[in-house]
Design a protein around this motif. Structure first.
Motif, PDB file in Angstrom:
ATOM      1  N   ARG A 257      -3.410  -1.262   2.362  1.00 50.25           N
ATOM      2  CA  ARG A 257      -2.162  -0.494   2.475  1.00 50.25           C
ATOM      3  C   ARG A 257      -1.798   0.163   1.146  1.00 50.25           C
ATOM      4  NH1 ARG A 257       2.199  -3.198   6.529  1.00 50.25           N
ATOM      5  NH2 ARG A 257       0.799  -3.599   8.283  1.00 50.25           N
ATOM      6  N   TYR A 258      -1.952  -0.589   0.062  1.00 53.54           N
ATOM      7  CA  TYR A 258      -1.667  -0.005  -1.255  1.00 53.54           C
ATOM      8  C   TYR A 258      -2.662   1.110  -1.579  1.00 53.54           C
ATOM      9  CZ  TYR A 258       1.839  -3.528  -2.437  1.00 53.54           C
ATOM     10  OH  TYR A 258       2.976  -4.303  -2.461  1.00 53.54           O
ATOM     11  N   GLU A 259      -3.920   0.898  -1.220  1.00 52.30           N
ATOM     12  CA  GLU A 259      -4.943   1.916  -1.484  1.00 52.30           C
ATOM     13  C   GLU A 259      -4.635   3.201  -0.718  1.00 52.30           C
ATOM     14  OE1 GLU A 259      -8.270   3.270  -3.505  1.00 52.30           O
ATOM     15  OE2 GLU A 259      -7.463   1.241  -3.651  1.00 52.30           O
ATOM     16  N   GLN A 260      -4.258   3.068   0.555  1.00 51.19           N
ATOM     17  CA  GLN A 260      -3.919   4.246   1.353  1.00 51.19           C
ATOM     18  C   GLN A 260      -2.681   4.950   0.804  1.00 51.19           C
ATOM     19  OE1 GLN A 260      -5.739   5.704   3.814  1.00 51.19           O
ATOM     20  NE2 GLN A 260      -7.254   4.181   3.160  1.00 51.19           N
ATOM     21  N   TYR A 261      -1.728   4.166   0.351  1.00 50.30           N
ATOM     22  CA  TYR A 261      -0.513   4.749  -0.238  1.00 50.30           C
ATOM     23  C   TYR A 261      -0.865   5.496  -1.525  1.00 50.30           C
ATOM     24  CZ  TYR A 261       4.326   4.956  -1.946  1.00 50.30           C
ATOM     25  OH  TYR A 261       5.550   5.377  -2.406  1.00 50.30           O
TER      26      TYR A 261
ATOM     27  N   LEU B 153       0.428  -3.264  -9.579  1.00 50.05           N
ATOM     28  CA  LEU B 153       0.666  -4.267  -8.540  1.00 50.05           C
ATOM     29  C   LEU B 153       0.574  -5.645  -9.186  1.00 50.05           C
ATOM     30  CD1 LEU B 153       1.111  -5.247  -5.671  1.00 50.05           C
ATOM     31  CD2 LEU B 153      -1.349  -4.979  -5.249  1.00 50.05           C
ATOM     32  N   TRP B 154       1.661  -6.389  -9.096  1.00 53.06           N
ATOM     33  CA  TRP B 154       1.745  -7.726  -9.699  1.00 53.06           C
ATOM     34  C   TRP B 154       1.860  -8.741  -8.571  1.00 53.06           C
ATOM     35  CZ3 TRP B 154       6.038  -9.193 -13.801  1.00 53.06           C
ATOM     36  CH2 TRP B 154       5.848 -10.518 -14.211  1.00 53.06           C
TER      37      TRP B 154
ATOM     38  N   ARG C 192       2.166   1.434   5.634  1.00 52.83           N
ATOM     39  CA  ARG C 192       2.430   1.556   4.205  1.00 52.83           C
ATOM     40  C   ARG C 192       2.659   0.168   3.594  1.00 52.83           C
ATOM     41  NH1 ARG C 192      -0.116   5.477   4.017  1.00 52.83           N
ATOM     42  NH2 ARG C 192       0.623   7.623   3.868  1.00 52.83           N
ATOM     43  N   PRO C 193       2.540   0.043   2.278  1.00 52.86           N
ATOM     44  CA  PRO C 193       2.760  -1.261   1.645  1.00 52.86           C
ATOM     45  C   PRO C 193       4.174  -1.772   1.891  1.00 52.86           C
ATOM     46  CG  PRO C 193       1.833   0.321   0.083  1.00 52.86           C
ATOM     47  CD  PRO C 193       2.207   1.088   1.300  1.00 52.86           C
ATOM     48  N   GLU C 194       4.310  -3.084   1.879  1.00 55.21           N
ATOM     49  CA  GLU C 194       5.617  -3.722   2.036  1.00 55.21           C
ATOM     50  C   GLU C 194       5.812  -4.721   0.890  1.00 55.21           C
ATOM     51  OE1 GLU C 194       5.466  -5.434   5.928  1.00 55.21           O
ATOM     52  OE2 GLU C 194       5.704  -3.506   6.943  1.00 55.21           O
TER      53      GLU C 194
ATOM     54  N   LYS D 100      -8.272 -12.235   4.569  1.00 60.23           N
ATOM     55  CA  LYS D 100      -7.981 -11.136   5.494  1.00 60.23           C
ATOM     56  C   LYS D 100      -6.619 -10.520   5.207  1.00 60.23           C
ATOM     57  CE  LYS D 100      -7.456 -10.036  10.409  1.00 60.23           C
ATOM     58  NZ  LYS D 100      -7.436 -10.572  11.794  1.00 60.23           N
ATOM     59  N   VAL D 101      -5.613 -11.370   5.020  1.00 58.82           N
ATOM     60  CA  VAL D 101      -4.263 -10.866   4.731  1.00 58.82           C
ATOM     61  C   VAL D 101      -4.254 -10.111   3.403  1.00 58.82           C
ATOM     62  CG1 VAL D 101      -1.907 -11.569   4.122  1.00 58.82           C
ATOM     63  CG2 VAL D 101      -3.040 -12.577   6.109  1.00 58.82           C
ATOM     64  N   MET D 102      -4.920 -10.665   2.404  1.00 60.28           N
ATOM     65  CA  MET D 102      -4.968 -10.008   1.102  1.00 60.28           C
ATOM     66  C   MET D 102      -5.654  -8.651   1.202  1.00 60.28           C
ATOM     67  SD  MET D 102      -4.127 -10.147  -2.052  1.00 60.28           S
ATOM     68  CE  MET D 102      -3.942 -11.782  -2.758  1.00 60.28           C
ATOM     69  N   GLN D 103      -6.750  -8.591   1.955  1.00 63.86           N
ATOM     70  CA  GLN D 103      -7.459  -7.321   2.099  1.00 63.86           C
ATOM     71  C   GLN D 103      -6.597  -6.291   2.819  1.00 63.86           C
ATOM     72  OE1 GLN D 103     -10.672  -6.624   0.745  1.00 63.86           O
ATOM     73  NE2 GLN D 103      -9.733  -4.625   1.118  1.00 63.86           N
TER      74      GLN D 103
END
Length: 202
Positions: A142-146, A168-169, A108-110, A134-137
């Motif tokens: 995670r946000y997309e799945q959430y 998301l900011w 999940r997003p953190e 890669k990290v950004m993707q």
């Protein structure tokens, strides 16, 4: 402890750590000598073992008791969150401001912050170094799945009769921009830049 003492301790627990200048701005801005007053109160709270202090830096850093380690690698991260809070607070005090909120289990997003500010919910990612593609993707995935899970619809802050996924900011360190398509709105801007977007005068 008086009400202001308790408010200072509560902020130390929320932000994990604060500098003296942070405490002066957040809790003593209405007195004649904020820094002097902050020093006096922080000294008393240290003496009473209510808080602790790291004295090996140019600026003393204060922690709740118990709290994170005084040499934690995340101190700079938490102080950046405090700085972000102080900036948006000058525009409007957020109704909610949670540091490192939990959005669920693994995968999940953190976010660094969840806040309700200017009448809208926001997840905030504060960059202190440039995120690799890669990290950004991975973050976006995670946000997309959430978003697709619908779990966010059950959050207690949701307004009655309407479900809103937070904006998301991403607060960047430069002008690099994430361009992939998402199911939710993504902003990448400084606080000053966001104020201009929202038509807020400085």
């Amino acid at each position: 402890m008086n009400a202001r003492d308790k408010a200072i301790v509560k902020d130390l627990e929320r932000f994990r750590c604060l500098t003296r200048d942070d405490v002066a701005e957040l809790h003593f801005s209405n007195v004649k000598n904020p820094v002097t007053q902050a020093n006096m109160v922080l000294k008393r709270l240290r003496r009473d073992d209510v808080i602790t202090c790291a004295t090996d830096r140019r600026k003393y850093i204060y922690f709740p008791t118990p709290g994170i380690k005084k040499d934690s690698a995340k101190i700079g991260h938490f102080l950046a969150i405090v700085d972000f809070y102080k900036q948006i607070r000058k525009v409007e005090a957020p109704r909610v401001f949670d540091v490192e909120p939990k959005t669920g289990g693994k995968g999940r997003p953190e976010p660094d912050v969840f806040c309700i500010w200017k009448g809208a919910p926001w997840f905030v990612e504060i960059q202190r170094s440039q995120f690799s593609d890669k990290v950004m993707q991975e973050k976006m995935n995670r946000y997309e799945q959430y978003y697709l899970s619908g779990e966010w619809e059950q959050e207690p802050w949701q307004p009655a009769g309407k479900k809103i996924f937070p904006y998301l900011w991403i607060v960047p360190i430069n002008s690099g921009y994430y361009k992939s398509k998402t199911s939710f709105k993504v902003f990448q801007d400084s606080v000053e830049g966001m104020k201009k977007r929202l038509g807020i005068d400085s």
